[in-house]
Design a protein around this motif. Structure first.
Motif, PDB file in Angstrom:
ATOM      1  N   ARG A 169       6.689   4.014  -9.070  1.00  0.00           N
ATOM      2  CA  ARG A 169       6.835   4.720 -10.349  1.00  0.00           C
ATOM      3  C   ARG A 169       6.564   3.831 -11.555  1.00  0.00           C
ATOM      4  NH1 ARG A 169      10.579   6.319  -6.862  1.00  0.00           N
ATOM      5  NH2 ARG A 169      10.716   8.520  -6.371  1.00  0.00           N
ATOM      6  N   ASN A 170       6.475   2.518 -11.319  1.00  0.00           N
ATOM      7  CA  ASN A 170       6.255   1.601 -12.445  1.00  0.00           C
ATOM      8  C   ASN A 170       5.622   0.309 -11.941  1.00  0.00           C
ATOM      9  OD1 ASN A 170       8.419  -0.131 -11.507  1.00  0.00           O
ATOM     10  ND2 ASN A 170       9.851   1.350 -12.396  1.00  0.00           N
ATOM     11  N   LEU A 171       5.301  -0.559 -12.868  1.00  0.00           N
ATOM     12  CA  LEU A 171       4.629  -1.812 -12.542  1.00  0.00           C
ATOM     13  C   LEU A 171       5.499  -2.716 -11.675  1.00  0.00           C
ATOM     14  CD1 LEU A 171       2.149  -3.617 -12.890  1.00  0.00           C
ATOM     15  CD2 LEU A 171       3.146  -4.449 -15.019  1.00  0.00           C
ATOM     16  N   ALA A 172       6.805  -2.719 -11.903  1.00  0.00           N
ATOM     17  CA  ALA A 172       7.709  -3.570 -11.119  1.00  0.00           C
ATOM     18  C   ALA A 172       7.686  -3.158  -9.645  1.00  0.00           C
ATOM     19  CB  ALA A 172       9.124  -3.510 -11.677  1.00  0.00           C
ATOM     20  N   GLU A 173       7.730  -1.860  -9.375  1.00  0.00           N
ATOM     21  CA  GLU A 173       7.678  -1.383  -7.981  1.00  0.00           C
ATOM     22  C   GLU A 173       6.323  -1.694  -7.353  1.00  0.00           C
ATOM     23  OE1 GLU A 173      10.814   2.346  -8.396  1.00  0.00           O
ATOM     24  OE2 GLU A 173       8.671   2.788  -8.234  1.00  0.00           O
ATOM     25  N   TYR A 174       5.262  -1.534  -8.118  1.00  0.00           N
ATOM     26  CA  TYR A 174       3.910  -1.843  -7.655  1.00  0.00           C
ATOM     27  C   TYR A 174       3.819  -3.315  -7.230  1.00  0.00           C
ATOM     28  CZ  TYR A 174      -1.189  -2.554  -8.255  1.00  0.00           C
ATOM     29  OH  TYR A 174      -2.523  -2.885  -8.099  1.00  0.00           O
ATOM     30  N   ASN A 175       4.269  -4.209  -8.103  1.00  0.00           N
ATOM     31  CA  ASN A 175       4.230  -5.644  -7.805  1.00  0.00           C
ATOM     32  C   ASN A 175       5.156  -6.010  -6.648  1.00  0.00           C
ATOM     33  OD1 ASN A 175       2.288  -6.350  -9.719  1.00  0.00           O
ATOM     34  ND2 ASN A 175       3.817  -6.564 -11.322  1.00  0.00           N
ATOM     35  N   SER A 176       6.288  -5.332  -6.552  1.00  0.00           N
ATOM     36  CA  SER A 176       7.241  -5.596  -5.474  1.00  0.00           C
ATOM     37  C   SER A 176       6.633  -5.282  -4.107  1.00  0.00           C
ATOM     38  CB  SER A 176       8.514  -4.781  -5.690  1.00  0.00           C
ATOM     39  OG  SER A 176       9.390  -4.955  -4.603  1.00  0.00           O
ATOM     40  N   VAL A 177       5.951  -4.163  -4.003  1.00  0.00           N
ATOM     41  CA  VAL A 177       5.323  -3.797  -2.723  1.00  0.00           C
ATOM     42  C   VAL A 177       4.229  -4.799  -2.378  1.00  0.00           C
ATOM     43  CG1 VAL A 177       3.934  -2.056  -1.530  1.00  0.00           C
ATOM     44  CG2 VAL A 177       5.924  -1.354  -2.872  1.00  0.00           C
ATOM     45  N   LEU A 178       3.402  -5.142  -3.334  1.00  0.00           N
ATOM     46  CA  LEU A 178       2.348  -6.131  -3.067  1.00  0.00           C
ATOM     47  C   LEU A 178       2.935  -7.464  -2.621  1.00  0.00           C
ATOM     48  CD1 LEU A 178      -0.220  -5.511  -5.954  1.00  0.00           C
ATOM     49  CD2 LEU A 178      -0.457  -4.930  -3.535  1.00  0.00           C
ATOM     50  N   SER A 179       4.018  -7.865  -3.248  1.00  0.00           N
ATOM     51  CA  SER A 179       4.671  -9.121  -2.903  1.00  0.00           C
ATOM     52  C   SER A 179       5.307  -9.056  -1.512  1.00  0.00           C
ATOM     53  CB  SER A 179       5.736  -9.446  -3.950  1.00  0.00           C
ATOM     54  OG  SER A 179       6.463 -10.573  -3.579  1.00  0.00           O
ATOM     55  N   THR A 180       6.002  -7.976  -1.235  1.00  0.00           N
ATOM     56  CA  THR A 180       6.693  -7.820   0.047  1.00  0.00           C
ATOM     57  C   THR A 180       5.726  -7.850   1.216  1.00  0.00           C
ATOM     58  OG1 THR A 180       8.466  -6.544  -0.958  1.00  0.00           O
ATOM     59  CG2 THR A 180       8.162  -6.279   1.421  1.00  0.00           C
ATOM     60  N   TYR A 181       4.643  -7.094   1.119  1.00  0.00           N
ATOM     61  CA  TYR A 181       3.723  -6.979   2.251  1.00  0.00           C
ATOM     62  C   TYR A 181       2.617  -8.024   2.222  1.00  0.00           C
ATOM     63  CZ  TYR A 181       6.367  -2.871   3.278  1.00  0.00           C
ATOM     64  OH  TYR A 181       7.415  -2.032   3.579  1.00  0.00           O
ATOM     65  N   GLY A 182       2.531  -8.802   1.158  1.00  0.00           N
ATOM     66  CA  GLY A 182       1.544  -9.862   1.079  1.00  0.00           C
ATOM     67  C   GLY A 182       1.694 -10.916   2.156  1.00  0.00           C
ATOM     68  N   GLU A 183       2.937 -11.147   2.575  1.00  0.00           N
ATOM     69  CA  GLU A 183       3.144 -12.165   3.628  1.00  0.00           C
ATOM     70  C   GLU A 183       2.641 -11.702   4.987  1.00  0.00           C
ATOM     71  OE1 GLU A 183       7.427 -12.425   5.243  1.00  0.00           O
ATOM     72  OE2 GLU A 183       7.673 -11.622   3.204  1.00  0.00           O
ATOM     73  N   PHE A 184       2.298 -10.418   5.117  1.00  0.00           N
ATOM     74  CA  PHE A 184       1.782  -9.902   6.389  1.00  0.00           C
ATOM     75  C   PHE A 184       0.277  -9.664   6.341  1.00  0.00           C
ATOM     76  CE2 PHE A 184       6.196  -8.458   5.975  1.00  0.00           C
ATOM     77  CZ  PHE A 184       6.738  -9.172   7.034  1.00  0.00           C
ATOM     78  N   GLN A 185      -0.343 -10.233   5.333  1.00  0.00           N
ATOM     79  CA  GLN A 185      -1.799 -10.104   5.170  1.00  0.00           C
ATOM     80  C   GLN A 185      -2.488 -10.867   6.295  1.00  0.00           C
ATOM     81  OE1 GLN A 185      -3.126 -11.470   1.364  1.00  0.00           O
ATOM     82  NE2 GLN A 185      -5.287 -11.238   1.863  1.00  0.00           N
ATOM     83  N   LEU A 186      -3.443 -10.201   6.928  1.00  0.00           N
ATOM     84  CA  LEU A 186      -4.233 -10.867   7.963  1.00  0.00           C
ATOM     85  C   LEU A 186      -5.213 -11.824   7.322  1.00  0.00           C
ATOM     86  CD1 LEU A 186      -5.247  -8.199  10.649  1.00  0.00           C
ATOM     87  CD2 LEU A 186      -4.047 -10.334  11.029  1.00  0.00           C
ATOM     88  N   ASP A 187      -5.320 -12.999   7.862  1.00  0.00           N
ATOM     89  CA  ASP A 187      -6.307 -13.963   7.367  1.00  0.00           C
ATOM     90  C   ASP A 187      -7.679 -13.502   7.823  1.00  0.00           C
ATOM     91  OD1 ASP A 187      -4.309 -15.577   6.302  1.00  0.00           O
ATOM     92  OD2 ASP A 187      -4.034 -16.623   8.209  1.00  0.00           O
ATOM     93  N   SER A 188      -8.624 -13.448   6.900  1.00  0.00           N
ATOM     94  CA  SER A 188      -9.993 -13.055   7.274  1.00  0.00           C
ATOM     95  C   SER A 188     -10.723 -14.308   7.738  1.00  0.00           C
ATOM     96  CB  SER A 188     -10.711 -12.398   6.100  1.00  0.00           C
ATOM     97  OG  SER A 188     -10.704 -13.264   4.992  1.00  0.00           O
ATOM     98  N   GLU A 189     -11.137 -14.267   8.960  1.00  0.00           N
ATOM     99  CA  GLU A 189     -11.833 -15.432   9.551  1.00  0.00           C
ATOM    100  C   GLU A 189     -13.226 -15.074   9.937  1.00  0.00           C
ATOM    101  OE1 GLU A 189      -9.531 -17.291  12.620  1.00  0.00           O
ATOM    102  OE2 GLU A 189      -7.716 -17.002  11.520  1.00  0.00           O
TER     103      GLU A 189
END
Length: 189
Positions: A169-189
């Motif tokens: 609903r806002n920028l804080a929630e948007y950034n929170s989701v990106l931050s939370t799931y960023g650690e599960f980002q697959l490395d592109s090799e």
């Protein structure tokens, strides 16, 4: 002594005038800025001669990937007055009948606030959707998620929540989701 003072005063005035004119003629990066640039470019003369209104396009770009435009007809003679109302906007194009101004908003768009959901696409990409992920109305994709690592690290409800769609609903929630799931980002090799 008085003659030296007059010379210094005139040189100071000339220097100050040069600085002010330079600031008005160039904005950041040496781009033509606002009203002075319009006066030098003679933008709108063709529209004025043809008797047609000049079209101003106001384009906004949001952090969530949404871009929207608003079109306004402007009488060519009123263009300098109207352009003064858009400080902070960048002139990205100007022609004989149209000018495009761009503003990069440091927020998510009203549409994302109204109905934005983060979820997983069919191929495992963290994606921002307009509506729930099942509707597949993609706004922006980010990166592939390592779901195996996520399942091992987080409760099962977290993955299910992401699959169903996480409402923002806002920028804080948007950034929170990106931050939370960023650690599960697959490395592109």
């Amino acid at each position: 002594m008085r003659e030296k003072w007059m010379v210094y005063a005139s040189w100071s005035a000339a220097l100050l005038t040069g600085v002010v004119v330079g600031i008005l003629l160039t904005g950041s990066g040496g781009k033509v800025n606002g009203l002075i640039g319009l006066l030098h470019a003679d933008v709108g003369k063709t529209a004025a001669v043809a008797g047609k209104p000049y079209e101003m396009v106001l384009a906004r770009s949001y952090l969530c990937g949404v871009r929207d435009e608003e079109r306004q007809p402007i009488a060519a003679g009123h263009l300098p007055e109207v352009i003064g109302d858009y400080k902070g906007w960048e002139i990205v194009a100007a022609g004989p009948s149209q000018m495009i101004l761009m503003k990069r908003e440091q927020d998510i768009s009203p549409a994302c606030k109204a109905n934005g959901h983060f979820g997983l696409s069919a191929d495992g990409m963290l994606t921002l959707f307009h509506g729930v992920p099942a509707e597949q109305d993609v706004i922006q994709t980010f990166y592939r998620i390592n779901t195996a690592k996520m399942e091992a690290s987080l409760p099962k409800e977290e993955l299910e929540s992401l699959k169903r769609g996480i409402r923002i609903r806002n920028l804080a929630e948007y950034n929170s989701v990106l931050s939370t799931y960023g650690e599960f980002q697959l490395d592109s090799e």
